[in-house]
Structure formats: C-alpha cells, structure tokens
Design a protein around this motif. Structure first.
Motif, PDB file in Angstrom:
ATOM      1  N   ASN A 173       0.845  -1.198   0.000  1.00 28.47           N
ATOM      2  CA  ASN A 173       0.000   0.000   0.000  1.00 28.47           C
ATOM      3  C   ASN A 173       0.878   1.244   0.000  1.00 28.47           C
ATOM      4  O   ASN A 173       1.992   1.228   0.530  1.00 28.47           O
ATOM      5  CB  ASN A 173      -0.912   0.028   1.227  1.00 28.47           C
ATOM      6  CG  ASN A 173      -1.997  -1.023   1.176  1.00 28.47           C
ATOM      7  OD1 ASN A 173      -2.938  -0.911   0.397  1.00 28.47           O
ATOM      8  ND2 ASN A 173      -1.862  -2.052   2.013  1.00 28.47           N
ATOM      9  N   THR A 213     -10.298   7.184  -8.554  1.00 31.56           N
ATOM     10  CA  THR A 213     -10.799   6.987  -7.191  1.00 31.56           C
ATOM     11  C   THR A 213     -10.208   5.713  -6.600  1.00 31.56           C
ATOM     12  O   THR A 213     -10.496   4.604  -7.073  1.00 31.56           O
ATOM     13  CB  THR A 213     -12.337   6.867  -7.177  1.00 31.56           C
ATOM     14  OG1 THR A 213     -12.907   8.033  -7.795  1.00 31.56           O
ATOM     15  CG2 THR A 213     -12.848   6.740  -5.750  1.00 31.56           C
ATOM     16  N   PRO A 214      -9.342   5.825  -5.569  1.00 34.17           N
ATOM     17  CA  PRO A 214      -8.756   4.630  -4.943  1.00 34.17           C
ATOM     18  C   PRO A 214      -9.833   3.780  -4.273  1.00 34.17           C
ATOM     19  O   PRO A 214     -10.874   4.285  -3.834  1.00 34.17           O
ATOM     20  CB  PRO A 214      -7.789   5.208  -3.901  1.00 34.17           C
ATOM     21  CG  PRO A 214      -7.574   6.631  -4.303  1.00 34.17           C
ATOM     22  CD  PRO A 214      -8.839   7.069  -4.966  1.00 34.17           C
ATOM     23  N   SER A 215      -9.577   2.485  -4.178  1.00 37.69           N
ATOM     24  CA  SER A 215     -10.524   1.585  -3.523  1.00 37.69           C
ATOM     25  C   SER A 215     -10.532   1.796  -2.006  1.00 37.69           C
ATOM     26  O   SER A 215     -11.535   1.532  -1.346  1.00 37.69           O
ATOM     27  CB  SER A 215     -10.183   0.131  -3.840  1.00 37.69           C
ATOM     28  OG  SER A 215      -8.852  -0.163  -3.477  1.00 37.69           O
ATOM     29  N   ASN A 216      -9.412   2.274  -1.440  1.00 35.86           N
ATOM     30  CA  ASN A 216      -9.312   2.587  -0.013  1.00 35.86           C
ATOM     31  C   ASN A 216      -8.957   4.063   0.157  1.00 35.86           C
ATOM     32  O   ASN A 216      -7.969   4.526  -0.423  1.00 35.86           O
ATOM     33  CB  ASN A 216      -8.246   1.721   0.671  1.00 35.86           C
ATOM     34  CG  ASN A 216      -8.548   0.243   0.570  1.00 35.86           C
ATOM     35  OD1 ASN A 216      -9.654  -0.195   0.886  1.00 35.86           O
ATOM     36  ND2 ASN A 216      -7.585  -0.539   0.109  1.00 35.86           N
ATOM     37  N   GLU A 217      -9.729   4.771   0.921  1.00 33.14           N
ATOM     38  CA  GLU A 217      -9.501   6.199   1.099  1.00 33.14           C
ATOM     39  C   GLU A 217      -8.115   6.468   1.693  1.00 33.14           C
ATOM     40  O   GLU A 217      -7.718   5.868   2.681  1.00 33.14           O
ATOM     41  CB  GLU A 217     -10.573   6.793   2.017  1.00 33.14           C
ATOM     42  CG  GLU A 217     -10.503   8.319   2.120  1.00 33.14           C
ATOM     43  CD  GLU A 217     -11.641   8.894   2.947  1.00 33.14           C
ATOM     44  OE1 GLU A 217     -11.611  10.100   3.221  1.00 33.14           O
ATOM     45  OE2 GLU A 217     -12.541   8.111   3.318  1.00 33.14           O
ATOM     46  N   THR A 273      -3.474   0.767  -3.510  1.00 32.20           N
ATOM     47  CA  THR A 273      -2.970  -0.603  -3.468  1.00 32.20           C
ATOM     48  C   THR A 273      -1.818  -0.761  -4.457  1.00 32.20           C
ATOM     49  O   THR A 273      -1.590   0.100  -5.324  1.00 32.20           O
ATOM     50  CB  THR A 273      -4.067  -1.612  -3.831  1.00 32.20           C
ATOM     51  OG1 THR A 273      -4.415  -1.440  -5.224  1.00 32.20           O
ATOM     52  CG2 THR A 273      -5.294  -1.423  -2.961  1.00 32.20           C
ATOM     53  N   GLU A 287      -3.115  -0.608  -7.955  1.00 32.57           N
ATOM     54  CA  GLU A 287      -3.484   0.740  -8.383  1.00 32.57           C
ATOM     55  C   GLU A 287      -2.246   1.553  -8.723  1.00 32.57           C
ATOM     56  O   GLU A 287      -2.247   2.328  -9.695  1.00 32.57           O
ATOM     57  CB  GLU A 287      -4.301   1.419  -7.283  1.00 32.57           C
ATOM     58  CG  GLU A 287      -5.704   0.820  -7.132  1.00 32.57           C
ATOM     59  CD  GLU A 287      -6.442   1.330  -5.906  1.00 32.57           C
ATOM     60  OE1 GLU A 287      -7.692   1.298  -5.913  1.00 32.57           O
ATOM     61  OE2 GLU A 287      -5.780   1.772  -4.927  1.00 32.57           O
TER      62      GLU A 287
END
Length: 369
Positions: free
Chosen positions: A193, A212-216, A220, A223
């Motif tokens: 990450n 838009t990332p999958s986790n704020e 990852t 990504e």
C-alpha cells in the motif's frame, strides 16, 4: 485403423495445427522424431498443445535425421502396412521429409504439407496438389505450450476502456506536468500500500485524472502499477480487442510464463491467424541517468529479439510507446537511430505516439479478415 503421422522438429506449430485439424478423424498418432527433439521435449509440447494422451500414441520412431538408410530401416521395421496413414511432412529435416514422403507413397496413405498461409496441401494421392482451408485457431496458451512454455499467470484489466482512453488523453496533454509525481510513485510499485499524502502532488494528480482509490487515503499495489504504466497496457489491450475483433482466449495481458524453469514476462500476447504477437508497452522509452536523458529502448529490443527466437517462425514482436521517436522534420531522434536500425533489421515494430492516432492493427502488420 487410421493413423496420423507427424515429423517432429523445432517448428512445432504446423504439427499442432494439422493434428487439431484432423481431430476426430484418426484413431492413433505416430511421431517420427530424433534424439535431440526427444531430449528437448518438442514432441511432448506438441502433445500438450494438441491435447493428445499417452493411450492415443503408437511408439515413437526415433531416427537419424540425416541418414536415408536409418530412416528407411526404422520405418520398414515399425510401420504396419495394413493401416491407413495421414502423413504431415511439414516438420523434420529435409532428409526426413523426403524419405518419409517416398516411403508412405507405397502404402495406403494421404500425404500433406502446411505452407504456413492458413491452408494445407494434399500432395498425394492423385495428380497435382489439392488445397484446403485450415480451420484451426490456436489460443495464446496453445501457442505457448507448442514451444514448451507454461503460463504461470496473467492479469485482468483493472478498469474499463473508457477510463483507459480518458487517462491516455490526460497523459498526452499533461505528461510533462505529471512526470515528477509519477516518478515518485514508480518507486512504490512493489509496496503493498502507498499512503497518498506522503507523495507531494499525488492527491492533486489523482483528482485531475479522476482516479478513485478503492481505499480512502491509500493506493494498493495494483493501483500504483496501473497509474505508473499498466493503464497503457490496458489501453492497448482494449484497442486490440476492438480493432482485431478477437476474444480474450486469443489476447491477454501481464503474462508470466516459464520454460525450463526460466521465467519471462510480457505485457501483451495475442494470436491472430495462428501467428503470435508479443508486445512490450512503454509510456516512455527515456529515463534520467546522472542528469542525462538516456533511452532504454535498446534493452527492450534485446529482450524482444532474444525471446522472439523462442517463439518460432510464426511470431511478430512490437514495442508500443507514448514517447515520440521522430523530430519535427520526421527524422528519427539521434539517440534512437542505432536502436531503430536494429529494430528494422530484426523486424521488430516500434509504434510511437503519433502512430497511435492511426489503426493500431495496421501498424502492427496484422492482416484482418
């Protein structure tokens, strides 16, 4: 009993094609091979790609590939003249092909040759040559298996074509402005990450490209890889799907392959008309070394050139880049001149930025049906 006879050589594709063409029309398979081909495993590659099991085989005839006498003796000892034979003489050495052709003409046989143009020829029996269409389409996995490669893994697209096209447009327009943040992000490709606010300008960059990332607050590993180059692989992948009109069985990206425990990777592999296309995708072919701009296209050419030899005669290798390789007058940039000459010599396509506005299939030399 009807038996299909194949001559084993370094070029395995004609054997695989003809076996698949005749599937369901023969009872057994007979291979005429050599000690070196058996040692290298070429017959086993053919069997795997064509899905032939051991119980479908007759004992392999191993011959001296340059001895008419040895080939004649082995065939006379092991061939049962009471069966019907379909003989593919495309493989083997010239001596093997000539001797096998001559031997089987005296038996109940049909003899065939594959010229590599999507047809197969029946050269015996009868006068003249009969031409038939080859109704076989090899998948990427079958092609790789034909040359002894195992597919370890391959990637699936992270996002769709619409976004890849959007990112491409943004990159073309603002690549100089994005260079610093992407260089920093490149160093994070192996991290699980990456915290967004630890890289200056990254948050603004993500907002500009509408990512838009999958986790704020974090990216990852996948990504990060997408943003630093995989987006371009996916862009090319989607364009080929559309332009060539093939399914995902015949086109894939992010291939990890292995042969004799030696791993290799390819950005994109696809098969069209039973020809393998290997593509390396690079957003840039330049890098900074000690403050000087250096091209690493030579390294990519070396990889493409060396691996091309392992994929046989039916292979086309290409490099696709967002960089431009020509100056304002349409001449090759001086740092790339020797590399481009080498690419031409080795028939490696180099598709650059200005070429991407045209048909990609045409630039790669793909013959569309």
């Amino acid at each position: 009993m009807r038996i299909l006879v194949s001559l084993v050589s370094a070029q395995t594709i004609p054997n695989v094609e003809f076996i698949l063409q005749m599937k369901g029309k023969v009872d057994k398979y007979l291979f005429i091979s050599t000690a070196s081909m058996e040692r290298d495993g070429n017959r086993e590659w053919i069997m795997k790609a064509a899905d032939i099991s051991e119980n479908q085989l007759l004992p392999t005839i191993v011959v001296n590939p340059v001895s008419f006498e040895d080939i004649e003796q082995k065939l006379s000892e092991q061939i049962d003249e009471n069966h019907e034979y379909l003989v593919n003489i495309t493989g083997g050495t010239k001596v093997m092909s000539l001797r096998v052709d001559h031997f089987f003409r005296d038996l109940q046989s049909s003899i065939f040759y594959l010229p590599g143009n999507g047809t197969y020829l029946q050269i015996h029996p009868g006068k003249g040559v009969k031409t038939f269409d080859l109704n076989v389409s090899l998948s990427v996995d079958q092609y790789l298996q034909s040359y002894g490669f195992d597919v370890e893994s391959k990637s699936t697209p992270l996002l769709d074509f619409e976004y890849a096209q959007h990112f491409y447009n943004q990159y073309i327009e603002h690549q100089e402005r994005y260079r610093t943040v992407l260089t920093e992000l490149q160093r994070c490709r192996s991290k699980k990450n990456t915290t967004i606010n630890k890289i200056q300008g990254l948050a603004n960059f993500l907002e500009e490209v509408n990512f838009t990332p999958s986790n704020e607050g974090k990216l990852t590993k996948y990504e990060v890889r997408y943003l630093t180059g995989d987006w371009f692989e996916e862009y090319v992948y989607y364009r080929l799907l559309k332009e060539v009109g093939i399914s995902e069985d015949y086109l894939g990206l992010g291939y990890q392959i292995k042969k004799a425990d030696v791993p290799n990777e390819f950005d994109i592999l696809f098969v069209h008309n039973n020809r393998l296309y290997a593509i390396e995708c690079k957003t840039s072919i330049f890098t900074e070394v000690d403050g000087r701009q250096k091209s690493f296209i030579g390294e990519v050419l070396y990889k493409s050139d060396s691996l091309q030899k392992g994929f046989g005669l039916y292979t086309s290798t290409s490099i696709i880049t967002v960089s431009d390789i020509l100056d304002g007058e349409g001449k090759v940039l001086q740092p790339l001149k020797k590399h481009m000459e080498r690419a031409d010599l080795n028939r490696i396509n180099v598709v650059a930025q200005r070429d991407l506005n045209e048909s990609l299939a045409h630039k790669l030399g793909i013959r569309l049906n």
